[in-house]
Scaffold this active site. Structure first.
Site, PDB file in Angstrom:
ATOM      1  N   HIS A  37      -1.875   1.236  -1.156  1.00  0.00           N
ATOM      2  CA  HIS A  37      -1.194   2.287  -1.910  1.00  0.00           C
ATOM      3  C   HIS A  37      -2.109   3.513  -1.825  1.00  0.00           C
ATOM      4  CE1 HIS A  37       1.844  -0.413  -3.412  1.00  0.00           C
ATOM      5  NE2 HIS A  37       0.929  -1.248  -3.866  1.00  0.00           N
TER       6      HIS A  37
ATOM      7  N   GLU B 238       1.548  -3.507   1.212  1.00  0.00           N
ATOM      8  CA  GLU B 238       2.341  -2.723   0.247  1.00  0.00           C
ATOM      9  C   GLU B 238       2.206  -1.231   0.519  1.00  0.00           C
ATOM     10  OE1 GLU B 238       1.579  -3.874  -3.837  1.00  0.00           O
ATOM     11  OE2 GLU B 238       1.384  -5.989  -3.302  1.00  0.00           O
TER      12      GLU B 238
END
Ligand code: 9MR
Length: 445
Positions: A238, A265
């Site tokens: 992220h 992610e």
């Protein structure tokens, strides 16, 4: 996974045969440039996935992009503890199964996320402690992994168990308070329940060599040395507006422990060079043979948990963004080593040069060394580093060291000794005491 294994060993064999650049050209030159993320990733044996939500599968724009572009899926929330075991011993797999079936019916890999995590626990688990919690947690791992046995490509067995900041240690949680061995107990239970799933440890703020990623690195090294079943490490990624310069080197040092690495992610704040950061992450994965795939955390900006940051590859209407194109181009460029993304170290007229970047704390350091060839190709390199007295090397990755104190030399390993003219590679080491201060010396041959 035979396809994965095959393409990995092909790349490694090509590198060992001294045709690193030619291998890259072959990968891109013989294959048509693919026009979707999944197809272009598949050309190098990788996947390109998205986190998806069961509640959105009825949205035609969403599902259209999903089935067109992606060849892996991760349930954004549907396989977490609160979703799958809302009351103790009563399991509900309806929404998890919807994600699974969406993926499998599209020929996609399914990443399972996440068996144990300190967050998103059902209320009943939050109120347990000690052996009652340990027993319930291991039972949860066993039941969920058994339900999905044979269908999951990789499980995030344990999510986010390390602390932020400089300690390099575990995060406090109810699970951690059941005993430091809770993570290995979870991995053993998952292996027993589904021997075919790859078992991953997954975390965030691990996007370069830092105290947190080094704590995880040490755990993985310990697990490998003691036979605790672990197959992969997930780097959530992220990201804000930048990417650490040692992002790829960090992936590589984990890969060198004998585990796969996956970007699990990915999302990148818009503003700054979003397309460039996405491209850098993609190139880093493509350059690490054990980086098996990339997952973005959502499809359109409007699907993201990062409200207002527009961090994904498709805009709210489902249109491709510049970041999409930069990822696709990086995937289609094949598995060559990116050499232009970081600045070159001083050459001092020699056949190769080296520069070091240090991450130090009181009592220890991690050094990342960049080696660059001069104006001619080189076949092997040795970098010599001088450590202050009282310091010692404790481990190295992507190089083999001779000596641990004073003047320490680092020799290339099999896959990174050959560099094209101007080509670069990185290795690293960690140690106790203070790190080196002078520019390292590099000799070729
Ligand atoms: O994207 C997920 C969001 O919908 C949930 O509300 C949130 C709950 O904690 O979890 C988000 O996903 C997280 C993932 O499971 C683990 N890494 C961080 C992700 C973003 O918070």
């Amino acid at each position: 996974m035979p396809l994965f294994r095959k393409s990995r060993s092909l790349l490694l064999a090509s590198a060992a045969a001294g045709i690193v650049v030619a291998a890259g050209v072959a990968v891109t030159g013989t294959a048509e440039a693919a026009s979707t993320l999944g197809a272009s990733a598949a050309q190098s044996g990788r996947y390109f996935g998205a986190a998806i939500a069961a509640g959105k599968l009825g949205d035609g724009t969403y599902t259209g992009i999903l089935t067109r572009e992606f060849n892996a899926v991760t349930p954004e929330n549907e396989m977490k503890w609160d979703a799958t075991e809302p009351s103790q011993g009563r399991f509900t797999f309806t929404n998890g199964d919807r994600i699974l079936n969406q993926g499998l019916s599209n020929g996609s890999k399914v990443r399972g996320h996440a068996l144990l995590w300190h967050a998103q626990q059902p209320g009943w688990a939050q109120s347990l402690s000690g052996s009652a919690l340990r027993t319930a947690a291991i039972n949860h791992v066993t039941q969920v992994a058994t339900h999905y046995k044979g269908k999951i490509y990789a499980w995030d067995v344990v999510n986010e168990a390390f602390a932020d900041g400089g300690s390099g240690g575990r995060r406090d949680s109810n699970l951690q308070r059941t005993g430091n061995d809770w993570i290995e107990a979870a991995f053993r239970a998952a292996r027993a329940a589904d021997p075919n799933a790859k078992l991953c440890y997954n975390d965030y703020n691990t996007d370069g060599v830092n105290a947190k990623s080094t704590g995880i690195y040490n755990m993985v090294r310990d697990f490998k040395s003691r036979g605790v079943p672990i197959d992969c490490v997930g780097f959530q990624s992220h990201l804000g507006t930048g990417i650490p310069g040692d992002y790829q080197a960090n992936l590589q040092r984990f890969a060198d422990l004998g585990v796969d690495v996956q970007i699990t992610e990915l999302d990148v704040a818009q503003g700054g060079n979003q397309a460039g950061v996405y491209a850098s992450v993609t190139r880093a994965c493509m350059a690490v043979s054990r980086c098996t795939g990339i997952t973005v955390w959502g499809i359109r900006d409007s699907d993201s948990w990062r409200t207002g940051e527009n961090p994904l590859l498709f805009d709210n209407s489902g249109n491709k963004k510049a970041a999409y194109t930069s990822v696709l181009n990086a995937l289609n460029a094949g598995g060559t080593t990116p050499s232009s993304s970081t600045s070159a170290p001083p050459q001092s007229g020699g056949a190769c040069g080296a520069s070091v970047s240090l991450n130090s704390w009181n009592g220890g350091f991690v050094a990342t060394v960049r080696v660059i060839a001069g104006s001619a190709p080189i076949n092997g390199w040795t970098v010599t580093v001088t450590l202050p007295s009282g310091s010692a090397v404790t481990s190295a990755w992507s190089a083999t060291n001779t000596g641990t104190t004073g003047t320490v030399s680092f020799r290339n390993v099999a896959y990174n000794g050959q560099l094209a003219a101007g080509g670069a590679t990185e290795f690293g080491f960690q140690g106790t005491g203070a790190g080196p201060t002078a520019t390292p010396a590099c000799s070729a041959g």
